[in-house]
Scaffold this active site. Structure first.
Site, short mmCIF file in Angstrom:
data_model
loop_
_atom_site.label_atom_id
_atom_site.label_comp_id
_atom_site.label_asym_id
_atom_site.label_seq_id
_atom_site.Cartn_x
_atom_site.Cartn_y
_atom_site.Cartn_z
N GLY A 178 0.81 -1.22 0.00
CA GLY A 178 0.00 0.00 0.00
C GLY A 178 0.84 1.27 0.00
O GLY A 178 1.96 1.29 0.54
N CYS A 181 1.51 2.46 3.48
CA CYS A 181 1.82 1.35 4.38
C CYS A 181 3.31 1.35 4.68
O CYS A 181 4.12 1.56 3.78
CB CYS A 181 1.40 0.09 3.64
SG CYS A 181 2.18 -1.38 4.22
P1 5GP Z 1 -2.96 1.89 -2.13
O1 5GP Z 1 -4.00 1.65 -3.17
O2 5GP Z 1 -3.11 3.24 -1.49
O3 5GP Z 1 -1.58 1.64 -2.62
O4 5GP Z 1 -3.18 0.79 -0.98
C1 5GP Z 1 -4.40 0.66 -0.29
C2 5GP Z 1 -4.28 -0.49 0.69
O5 5GP Z 1 -3.24 -0.25 1.64
C3 5GP Z 1 -5.50 -0.69 1.55
O6 5GP Z 1 -6.58 -1.28 0.88
C4 5GP Z 1 -4.93 -1.56 2.67
O7 5GP Z 1 -4.84 -2.92 2.33
C5 5GP Z 1 -3.52 -1.03 2.81
N1 5GP Z 1 -3.40 -0.13 3.98
C6 5GP Z 1 -4.20 0.90 4.31
N2 5GP Z 1 -3.78 1.50 5.44
C7 5GP Z 1 -2.70 0.83 5.85
C8 5GP Z 1 -1.82 0.97 6.97
O8 5GP Z 1 -1.91 1.87 7.81
N3 5GP Z 1 -0.82 0.03 7.08
C9 5GP Z 1 -0.67 -0.96 6.17
N4 5GP Z 1 0.30 -1.85 6.37
N5 5GP Z 1 -1.46 -1.10 5.08
C10 5GP Z 1 -2.47 -0.22 4.93
#
Ligand code: 5GP
Length: 340
Positions: A178, A181
Site C-alpha cells: 500500500g 503502508c
Molecule cells: P494503495 O491503493 O493506497 O496503494 O493501498 C491501499 C491499501 O493499503 C488498503 O486497501 C490496505 O490494504 C492497505 N493499507 C491501508 N492502510 C494501511 C496501513 O496503515 N498500514 C498498512 N500496512 N497497510 C495499509
C-alpha cells in the site's frame, strides 16, 4: 533460515508486450465480469474495481459515485450501522475485523436487514492468524449465502487455507504494497505485489475461489498489470484519495488545496478511532497530503480508458481474457510518473 532465490516482481518491474490486434476501438472492450463464487453460490456482475475500506476512501459519497460505474465500495470498519445504504446492495461491502465486537456488529446488521450483509470483508493486517480462519467460518455459519472475502495474505498456502477451511469466496492479497503502508519498513515482511497476485490467483483458481489485488496500484497501467497477472478484482486506495468524494480533511495552502490521506494503522487513524497508539504496537502506516483532484469520475474515466487501451494492445476483447493475452517483459524498474 532459508532463502528463496527466485526473483519476485512488482508492477514497476514489468511491462506488457504489445501483440497484433484485430480490435478496432477501445469502446469494443467489455470491462464487466461475471463471477460465480464457491461457497455463497451467488453470481456477481460488474466492473471488478473496489474502493478500499479506508476511512479516507471507502465512504458513502464514493459508493454513490462508483455504483454508477457498476463498481464496488468497501466501507470502512468505523461506519455506523444506520449509515449503510438501503439500495444497490451488491455495490457495497461491509468490513469487519475479527473481534467479538465485530461479530456482534455484523450479527446486529444481519438481523435488522440481511441483504445489507450480501458482501462481507473480514480484514486484518496479518491474515496469517488462525483466528482469522475461525472467524470466517463463524461468519459463513451466520450468513451462509454471503459473498465472503478475507485477508490480507500473499502466499499460496494461506489462500488455500482461507478458501477451503475459512469458507471464503475471495481472498484479499497484499502485504506491504500500500502507498501509505510502512509494514515493510517496520517489520521487514511483505511480497512484491505482481508475484503475490500470480501465486495467489493460481492457488485460488485451483480451488474455485478468486482474489482481490489490494495495494500498490498507482496508475491505470498498474491496474492492467494486476488484471493481466490474474487478479479477479483490484482494490484502490491512493488512486481514489484526494477527491471530492474521499474522506480526509481538506487543507488549503496558498493557492493549493490538499486532502489528508492516511493508513488505517497510522497514528492519525489510531488517534481518531482508538484514542491513541497502544504501546504494545507501533504504527504501520503514514499520513500524507494529496493534491485535491475534484470529482472522482474524471479519475475513473481515465482508469477505465487505460485498461480498455491495454486490452486493445494485446487483442483481448474483454477483461476476462486479459491474463491469457498477457506476456510480461521484465524491465529495469520502470518508474511510473506521478499520477493525477
Ligand atoms: P494503495 O491503493 O493506497 O496503494 O493501498 C491501499 C491499501 O493499503 C488498503 O486497501 C490496505 O490494504 C492497505 N493499507 C491501508 N492502510 C494501511 C496501513 O496503515 N498500514 C498498512 N500496512 N497497510 C495499509
Amino acid at each position: 533460515m532459508k532463502i528463496e532465490n527466485e526473483i519476485k516482481l512488482d508492477f514497476s518491474d514489468v511491462l506488457i508486450r504489445p501483440k497484433r490486434s484485430v480490435l478496432k476501438s477501445r469502446s469494443d472492450i467489455n470491462l464487466e465480469r461475471e463471477f460465480r463464487f464457491p461457497h455463497s453460490k451467488q453470481i456477481w456482475r460488474g466492473v471488478p474495481i473496489i474502493a478500499s475500506n479506508m476511512d479516507t476512501v471507502g465512504t458513502i459519497d464514493m459508493y454513490e459515485a462508483l455504483r454508477g460505474y457498476n463498481m464496488m465500495t468497501c466501507f470502512h470498519k468505523f461506519m455506523e450501522e444506520n449509515e449503510y445504504p438501503k439500495n444497490d446492495r451488491d455495490r457495497y461491502i461491509i468490513s469487519v475485523g475479527i473481534g467479538d465486537r465485530d461479530y456482534e456488529k455484523l450479527l446486529s446488521i444481519y438481523k435488522s436487514d440481511p441483504l445489507k450483509c450480501n458482501l462481507v470483508c473480514v480484514d486484518i493486517a496479518n491474515g496469517y492468524l488462525e483466528d482469522l480462519v475461525k472467524f470466517c467460518r463463524r461468519v459463513r455459519e451466520m450468513i451462509p449465502n454471503c459473498i465472503l472475502m478475507a485477508g490480507n495474505v500473499v502466499t499460496r498456502e494461506m489462500v488455500e487455507e482461507l478458501i477451503i477451511n475459512g469458507k471464503v469466496d475471495i481472498v484479499k492479497v497484499g502485504i506491504g504494497s500500500g502507498s501509505v503502508c510502512t509494514t515493510r519498513i517496520q517489520t521487514g515482511v511483505g511480497m512484491p505485489q505482481l508475484s503475490a497476485i500470480m501465486e495467489c490467483a493460481d492457488a485460488a483458481h485451483g480451488c474455485g475461489g478468486h482474489i482481490i489485488s489490494d495495494g500498490g496500484i498507482t496508475c491505470p497501467g498498474d491496474a492492467s498489470k494486476a488484471f493481466g497477472g490474474g487478479a479477479d478484482f483490484v482494490m484502490l486506495g491512493s488512486m481514489l484519495a484526494g477527491h471530492k468524494e474521499s474522506g480526509g480533511e481538506l487543507v488549503e495552502e496558498g493557492e493549493k488545496k490538499y486532502k489528508v490521506f492516511y493508513g488505517m494503522s497510522s497514528s492519525t487513524a489510531m488517534n481518531k478511532h482508538y484514542g491513541g497508539v497502544r504501546n504494545y504496537r507501533s504504527s504501520e502506516g503514514k499520513t500524507v497530503k494529496i493534491e485535491y483532484r475534484g470529482d472522482v469520475s474524471d479519475t475513473i474515466n481515465d482508469l477505465l480508458g487505460g485498461i480498455r487501451s491495454t486490452c486493445t494492445y494485446v487483442n483481448s476483447k474483454n477483461l476476462k481474457d486479459l491474463p491469457k493475452c498477457t506476456t510480461f517483459m521484465r524491465v529495469n524498474n520502470q518508474v511510473n510518473r506521478i499520477y493525477g
